[in-house]
Design a protein around this motif. Structure first.
Motif, PDB file in Angstrom:
ATOM      1  N   VAL A  17      94.408  18.244  14.972  1.00  0.00           N
ATOM      2  CA  VAL A  17      92.945  18.151  15.015  1.00  0.00           C
ATOM      3  C   VAL A  17      92.381  19.260  15.893  1.00  0.00           C
ATOM      4  CG1 VAL A  17      91.012  16.716  15.788  1.00  0.00           C
ATOM      5  CG2 VAL A  17      92.933  15.677  14.569  1.00  0.00           C
ATOM      6  N   ILE A  18      92.958  19.419  17.059  1.00  0.00           N
ATOM      7  CA  ILE A  18      92.502  20.474  17.978  1.00  0.00           C
ATOM      8  C   ILE A  18      92.673  21.844  17.337  1.00  0.00           C
ATOM      9  CG2 ILE A  18      92.903  21.521  20.239  1.00  0.00           C
ATOM     10  CD1 ILE A  18      93.927  18.723  21.141  1.00  0.00           C
ATOM     11  N   ALA A  19      93.807  22.045  16.669  1.00  0.00           N
ATOM     12  CA  ALA A  19      94.070  23.340  16.017  1.00  0.00           C
ATOM     13  C   ALA A  19      93.080  23.603  14.892  1.00  0.00           C
ATOM     14  CB  ALA A  19      95.501  23.360  15.485  1.00  0.00           C
ATOM     15  N   ALA A  20      92.738  22.568  14.128  1.00  0.00           N
ATOM     16  CA  ALA A  20      91.813  22.741  12.999  1.00  0.00           C
ATOM     17  C   ALA A  20      90.422  23.131  13.477  1.00  0.00           C
ATOM     18  CB  ALA A  20      91.748  21.460  12.171  1.00  0.00           C
ATOM     19  N   VAL A  21      89.945  22.486  14.538  1.00  0.00           N
ATOM     20  CA  VAL A  21      88.630  22.819  15.085  1.00  0.00           C
ATOM     21  C   VAL A  21      88.639  24.237  15.627  1.00  0.00           C
ATOM     22  CG1 VAL A  21      86.938  22.245  16.868  1.00  0.00           C
ATOM     23  CG2 VAL A  21      88.106  20.410  15.628  1.00  0.00           C
ATOM     24  N   HIS A  23      90.650  26.703  14.856  1.00  0.00           N
ATOM     25  CA  HIS A  23      90.811  27.673  13.771  1.00  0.00           C
ATOM     26  C   HIS A  23      89.479  27.956  13.105  1.00  0.00           C
ATOM     27  CE1 HIS A  23      92.600  29.763  10.331  1.00  0.00           C
ATOM     28  NE2 HIS A  23      91.856  28.992   9.553  1.00  0.00           N
ATOM     29  N   HIS A  24      88.707  26.902  12.834  1.00  0.00           N
ATOM     30  CA  HIS A  24      87.427  27.114  12.168  1.00  0.00           C
ATOM     31  C   HIS A  24      86.469  27.922  13.041  1.00  0.00           C
ATOM     32  CE1 HIS A  24      83.992  26.509   9.585  1.00  0.00           C
ATOM     33  NE2 HIS A  24      83.305  26.192  10.668  1.00  0.00           N
ATOM     34  N   ASP A  41      88.854  28.004   1.925  1.00  0.00           N
ATOM     35  CA  ASP A  41      88.881  26.572   1.617  1.00  0.00           C
ATOM     36  C   ASP A  41      87.530  25.956   1.932  1.00  0.00           C
ATOM     37  OD1 ASP A  41      92.284  26.120   2.795  1.00  0.00           O
ATOM     38  OD2 ASP A  41      91.509  26.661   0.820  1.00  0.00           O
ATOM     39  N   ASP A  42      87.077  25.078   1.112  1.00  0.00           N
ATOM     40  CA  ASP A  42      85.860  24.323   1.378  1.00  0.00           C
ATOM     41  C   ASP A  42      86.234  23.158   2.287  1.00  0.00           C
ATOM     42  OD1 ASP A  42      83.177  23.023  -0.712  1.00  0.00           O
ATOM     43  OD2 ASP A  42      83.655  22.636   1.391  1.00  0.00           O
ATOM     44  N   ASN A 249      78.375  19.877  10.248  1.00  0.00           N
ATOM     45  CA  ASN A 249      79.257  20.096  11.384  1.00  0.00           C
ATOM     46  C   ASN A 249      80.649  20.495  10.884  1.00  0.00           C
ATOM     47  OD1 ASN A 249      80.735  20.003  13.752  1.00  0.00           O
ATOM     48  ND2 ASN A 249      80.563  17.794  14.029  1.00  0.00           N
ATOM     49  N   LEU A 250      80.757  21.751  10.425  1.00  0.00           N
ATOM     50  CA  LEU A 250      82.010  22.188   9.802  1.00  0.00           C
ATOM     51  C   LEU A 250      83.209  22.161  10.755  1.00  0.00           C
ATOM     52  CD1 LEU A 250      80.825  25.071   7.440  1.00  0.00           C
ATOM     53  CD2 LEU A 250      81.196  22.663   6.933  1.00  0.00           C
TER      54      LEU A 250
END
Length: 381
Positions: A17-21, A23-24, A41-42, A249-250
């Protein structure tokens, strides 16, 4: 520190989760429908697909993403009940303020009525069915109480509502991620509301709702830009954009997608079983004392992972402070944004001390919590 306030917000978050935020936030901004970038990616679609996988939702366009269950419940309640049209809502005494307050605002209209059913009426399916004879406009029910961990039979309640063609909104804020919720087991008259920052392991500011196949579209309470059909002067009725105006809130939904993926990988029933084992261990480990009052769920051997208690003659906020300052146990005390249930269980007006666990809570941490409660009791006695 030992974190036992997961009913408010889960902690820690999975590393994914931390990595995904992160990364974005490190990417060139790309709003779906607005940026013109290709090959990326959408995020919102990925998030919807993961939520669809968790709840077994076939048509993911009926998954509406919001800032959380509070905004989702406001969308539903204010959208279905217009102040100038009246109506009648049946709900329970176990609801969170995210249900109670929007309903009470609607009740400013004299033609709008609210019926708060006590727990014994809801659990008695025959009595609940009789309450539907009044032909309410809508039913709003909490799946799991954030005060006692009591679990309501939402599938059976939904089918009873379906027989009388009454929509039912299920608030799964406390249950999503810990219980197997398969919308295919429900009739099409449901709206399922969820939040991202609790059992789904996502960031704050994420959540949403699912519109069952038989729920007619209601007017959105927020209108604005959607990135498509900009020539229209009214909100385009394409789902899910009909309810998703403005900049989404992407980063948060990137994290939610990862959190839901983690829940799917572990398995929601497995998470729920772990939380229940922790609860049972804590209940069995605390000292039996006339000073200790436990506010247990209806099913005493199965709970939503919430342990609420009070100590006679001591304010729950004082107990909570001692647990935090003297034992390093983060907890929550008070009414937990659910005032009506405390009147029913006899803990009003001060409320309870609440300990709530997660998948990451260990048995050693639970033993420490039990030892802390026992030491407090010994000192008071």
């Amino acid at each position: 520190m030992i974190y036992l306030n997961n009913a408010a917000t889960s902690y820690p978050k999975p590393e994914s989760v931390i990595a995904a935020v992160s990364h974005h936030l490190n990417q060139i901004p790309n709003e779906p429908g607005r940026g013109g970038f290709e090959g990326q990616d959408d995020i919102l679609t990925t998030c919807r697909m993961n939520i669809g996988m968790l709840f077994r939702i076939g048509d993911i366009s009926r998954i509406i993403l919001t800032s959380g269950s509070t905004s989702a419940l406001n969308f539903v309640i204010q959208g279905l009940f217009k102040l100038n049209s009246g109506g009648h809502c049946i709900t329970s005494s176990h609801e969170h303020n995210s249900v109670l307050r929007p309903l009470n605002h609607q009740s400013r209209n004299k033609n709008f009525r609210i019926t708060h059913l006590p727990l014994d009426t809801i659990l008695d399916l025959n009595q609940f069915e009789k309450s539907l004879d009044k032909q309410p406009t809508f039913v709003v029910i909490n799946h799991v109480s954030n005060v006692t961990g009591t679990i309501l039979p939402i599938r059976e309640l939904a089918h009873l509502c379906a027989r009388k063609h009454i929509p039912i909104c299920i608030d799964a804020s406390q249950s999503a991620g810990s219980f197997a919720i398969d919308v295919r087991d429900f009739p099409g008259n449901i709206i399922l509301v969820f939040t991202g920052h609790k059992g789904l392991m996502g960031p704050m500011g994420t959540g949403g709702f699912y519109l069952g196949s038989e729920i007619e579209l209601f007017e959105p309470i927020i209108q604005g830009g959607t990135g498509i059909r900009s020539d229209l002067m009214y909100q385009p009725k394409d789902l899910p954009l009909y309810y998703e105006s403005g900049t989404m809130n992407l980063p948060g939904f990137a994290g939610l997608a990862a959190g839901v993926a983690a829940v799917c990988e572990i398995g929601a029933p497995r998470i729920g079983q772990h939380k229940n084992q922790l609860f049972c261990r804590l209940r069995e480990s605390v000292k039996k004392s006339e000073l200790l009052k436990l506010f247990e769920p209806y099913e005493k051997n199965y709970t939503g992972g919430v342990f609420s208690f009070a100590i006679k003659g001591v304010n729950p906020s004082d107990i909570g402070m001692i647990l935090k300052d003297s034992f390093g146990i983060i907890n929550r005390s008070g009414l937990h944004c659910a005032p009506l249930i405390h009147r029913e269980i006899g803990s009003s007006p001060q409320g309870t001390v609440r300990l709530s666990c997660s998948w990451f809570t260990t048995f050693e941490e639970i033993d420490t919590a039990a030892d802390a409660i026992n030491k407090i009791l010994k000192k008071i006695e």
